[in-house]
Design a protein around this motif. Structure first.
Motif, PDB file in Angstrom:
ATOM      1  N   GLY A  16       0.787  -1.209  -0.168  1.00 53.11           N
ATOM      2  CA  GLY A  16       0.062   0.185  -0.013  1.00 53.11           C
ATOM      3  C   GLY A  16       0.834   1.248   0.044  1.00 53.11           C
ATOM      4  O   GLY A  16       0.684   2.046  -0.823  1.00 53.11           O
ATOM      5  N   PRO A  17       1.873   1.490   0.946  1.00 46.71           N
ATOM      6  CA  PRO A  17       2.809   2.451   0.906  1.00 46.71           C
ATOM      7  C   PRO A  17       3.368   2.775  -0.372  1.00 46.71           C
ATOM      8  O   PRO A  17       3.824   3.920  -0.811  1.00 46.71           O
ATOM      9  CB  PRO A  17       3.539   2.528   1.986  1.00 46.71           C
ATOM     10  CG  PRO A  17       2.639   1.410   3.292  1.00 46.71           C
ATOM     11  CD  PRO A  17       1.916   0.598   2.000  1.00 46.71           C
ATOM     12  N   GLN A  20       1.258   4.331  -3.277  1.00 47.44           N
ATOM     13  CA  GLN A  20       0.947   5.526  -2.783  1.00 47.44           C
ATOM     14  C   GLN A  20       2.232   6.561  -3.249  1.00 47.44           C
ATOM     15  O   GLN A  20       2.003   7.572  -3.874  1.00 47.44           O
ATOM     16  CB  GLN A  20       0.754   5.886  -1.469  1.00 47.44           C
ATOM     17  CG  GLN A  20       0.238   7.115  -1.121  1.00 47.44           C
ATOM     18  CD  GLN A  20      -0.961   7.706  -1.863  1.00 47.44           C
ATOM     19  OE1 GLN A  20      -1.878   7.098  -2.104  1.00 47.44           O
ATOM     20  NE2 GLN A  20      -0.832   8.794  -2.545  1.00 47.44           N
ATOM     21  N   LEU A  23       2.294   6.509  -7.049  1.00 48.49           N
ATOM     22  CA  LEU A  23       1.402   7.256  -7.597  1.00 48.49           C
ATOM     23  C   LEU A  23       1.819   8.587  -7.449  1.00 48.49           C
ATOM     24  O   LEU A  23       1.508   9.450  -8.245  1.00 48.49           O
ATOM     25  CB  LEU A  23       0.050   6.948  -6.781  1.00 48.49           C
ATOM     26  CG  LEU A  23      -1.028   7.843  -7.025  1.00 48.49           C
ATOM     27  CD1 LEU A  23      -1.522   7.851  -8.554  1.00 48.49           C
ATOM     28  CD2 LEU A  23      -2.489   7.555  -6.086  1.00 48.49           C
ATOM     29  N   THR A  24       2.225   9.092  -6.227  1.00 45.30           N
ATOM     30  CA  THR A  24       2.650  10.389  -6.261  1.00 45.30           C
ATOM     31  C   THR A  24       3.797  10.955  -7.311  1.00 45.30           C
ATOM     32  O   THR A  24       3.727  11.741  -7.884  1.00 45.30           O
ATOM     33  CB  THR A  24       3.527  10.638  -4.785  1.00 45.30           C
ATOM     34  OG1 THR A  24       2.336  10.357  -3.914  1.00 45.30           O
ATOM     35  CG2 THR A  24       3.844  12.287  -4.591  1.00 45.30           C
ATOM     36  N   SER A  27       2.058  10.756 -11.048  1.00 43.32           N
ATOM     37  CA  SER A  27       0.582  11.235 -11.168  1.00 43.32           C
ATOM     38  C   SER A  27       0.663  12.284 -12.358  1.00 43.32           C
ATOM     39  O   SER A  27      -0.328  12.475 -13.066  1.00 43.32           O
ATOM     40  CB  SER A  27       0.010  11.778  -9.874  1.00 43.32           C
ATOM     41  OG  SER A  27       0.826  12.865  -9.436  1.00 43.32           O
ATOM     42  N   ASN A  45      -1.087   0.618   4.922  1.00 42.12           N
ATOM     43  CA  ASN A  45      -2.348   0.701   4.074  1.00 42.12           C
ATOM     44  C   ASN A  45      -2.451  -0.499   3.229  1.00 42.12           C
ATOM     45  O   ASN A  45      -1.468  -0.960   2.434  1.00 42.12           O
ATOM     46  CB  ASN A  45      -2.337   1.846   3.338  1.00 42.12           C
ATOM     47  CG  ASN A  45      -2.470   3.163   4.427  1.00 42.12           C
ATOM     48  OD1 ASN A  45      -2.778   3.086   5.518  1.00 42.12           O
ATOM     49  ND2 ASN A  45      -2.212   4.273   3.802  1.00 42.12           N
ATOM     50  N   TYR A  72      -9.620  -1.659  -0.670  1.00 39.52           N
ATOM     51  CA  TYR A  72      -8.667  -0.712  -0.481  1.00 39.52           C
ATOM     52  C   TYR A  72      -7.978  -0.855  -2.081  1.00 39.52           C
ATOM     53  O   TYR A  72      -7.806   0.247  -2.695  1.00 39.52           O
ATOM     54  CB  TYR A  72      -7.628  -1.185   0.429  1.00 39.52           C
ATOM     55  CG  TYR A  72      -6.449  -0.213   0.210  1.00 39.52           C
ATOM     56  CD1 TYR A  72      -6.111   1.067   0.958  1.00 39.52           C
ATOM     57  CD2 TYR A  72      -5.215  -0.626  -0.314  1.00 39.52           C
ATOM     58  CE1 TYR A  72      -5.330   1.671   0.783  1.00 39.52           C
ATOM     59  CE2 TYR A  72      -4.121   0.159  -0.567  1.00 39.52           C
ATOM     60  CZ  TYR A  72      -4.091   1.399   0.153  1.00 39.52           C
ATOM     61  OH  TYR A  72      -2.922   1.986   0.011  1.00 39.52           O
ATOM     62  N   TYR A  73      -7.627  -1.880  -2.524  1.00 39.41           N
ATOM     63  CA  TYR A  73      -7.108  -2.095  -3.853  1.00 39.41           C
ATOM     64  C   TYR A  73      -7.841  -1.574  -5.043  1.00 39.41           C
ATOM     65  O   TYR A  73      -7.231  -1.087  -5.807  1.00 39.41           O
ATOM     66  CB  TYR A  73      -6.401  -3.362  -3.959  1.00 39.41           C
ATOM     67  CG  TYR A  73      -5.222  -3.745  -3.118  1.00 39.41           C
ATOM     68  CD1 TYR A  73      -4.004  -3.135  -3.557  1.00 39.41           C
ATOM     69  CD2 TYR A  73      -5.365  -4.477  -1.903  1.00 39.41           C
ATOM     70  CE1 TYR A  73      -3.015  -3.312  -2.446  1.00 39.41           C
ATOM     71  CE2 TYR A  73      -4.391  -4.585  -1.124  1.00 39.41           C
ATOM     72  CZ  TYR A  73      -2.978  -3.877  -1.298  1.00 39.41           C
ATOM     73  OH  TYR A  73      -1.892  -4.152  -0.364  1.00 39.41           O
ATOM     74  N   LYS A  76      -7.801   2.185  -4.687  1.00 37.96           N
ATOM     75  CA  LYS A  76      -6.289   2.677  -5.188  1.00 37.96           C
ATOM     76  C   LYS A  76      -6.229   2.712  -6.916  1.00 37.96           C
ATOM     77  O   LYS A  76      -5.500   3.349  -7.570  1.00 37.96           O
ATOM     78  CB  LYS A  76      -5.347   1.843  -4.482  1.00 37.96           C
ATOM     79  CG  LYS A  76      -4.033   2.432  -4.785  1.00 37.96           C
ATOM     80  CD  LYS A  76      -3.761   3.887  -4.134  1.00 37.96           C
ATOM     81  CE  LYS A  76      -3.907   4.136  -2.690  1.00 37.96           C
ATOM     82  NZ  LYS A  76      -3.671   5.546  -2.628  1.00 37.96           N
ATOM     83  N   GLU A  79      -8.246   5.327  -8.478  1.00 37.12           N
ATOM     84  CA  GLU A  79      -7.086   6.475  -8.307  1.00 37.12           C
ATOM     85  C   GLU A  79      -6.116   6.386  -9.339  1.00 37.12           C
ATOM     86  O   GLU A  79      -5.901   7.639 -10.214  1.00 37.12           O
ATOM     87  CB  GLU A  79      -6.550   6.638  -6.947  1.00 37.12           C
ATOM     88  CG  GLU A  79      -6.187   7.890  -6.451  1.00 37.12           C
ATOM     89  CD  GLU A  79      -5.710   7.809  -4.852  1.00 37.12           C
ATOM     90  OE1 GLU A  79      -4.877   8.752  -4.623  1.00 37.12           O
ATOM     91  OE2 GLU A  79      -6.287   7.097  -4.245  1.00 37.12           O
TER      92      GLU A  79
END
Length: 121
Positions: A16-17, A20, A23-24, A27, A45, A72-73, A76, A79
């Motif tokens: 999860g992290p 993220q 993605l950052t 993006s 996460n 959660y997935y 994500k 997103e």
């Protein structure tokens, strides 16, 4: 580098992290994200729990293990998809890994799932 990590014993995975963070970074440009996972994500996460139950095989509850454990997935993945990021997921499990849940990433981003059980290089 091998000497530095020779005594390291990674016993948990934090998918999860990592998602993220990727993605950052991605993006603003989009693209393809390749994820290589060997273990069930158990911290951070998106952590998942061991769900395999041999006693449930052949019973009416068996089908529940084919459904995702949580959303959660999927959230994500949606997103990631909004940022035009496709996920290619490569799984190399030596033990149980929740494919039903992790499969949400490539399914909702237009990627593919590749599973290589008991892979040994």
């Amino acid at each position: 580098l091998p000497e530095i990590h020779s005594r390291a014993s990674a016993s948990e995975a934090a998918l999860g992290p990592a998602l993220q963070a990727a993605l950052t970074v991605m993006s603003h440009i989009g693209g393809k994200m390749c994820i290589f996972q060997t273990k069930l994500p158990t911290i951070g996460n998106g952590k998942l729990q061991f769900r395999e139950n041999p006693r449930a095989l052949g019973t009416p509850k068996e089908h529940e293990f084919l459904n995702p454990a949580n959303q959660y997935y999927k959230t994500k993945a949606l997103e990631l998809s909004r940022q035009q990021i496709c996920v290619e997921l490569f799984l190399f499990p030596a033990a149980y890994i929740d494919v039903a849940t992790l499969n949400l990433l490539p399914r909702y981003t237009g990627g593919e799932l590749h599973v290589y059980p008991r892979f040994n290089a």
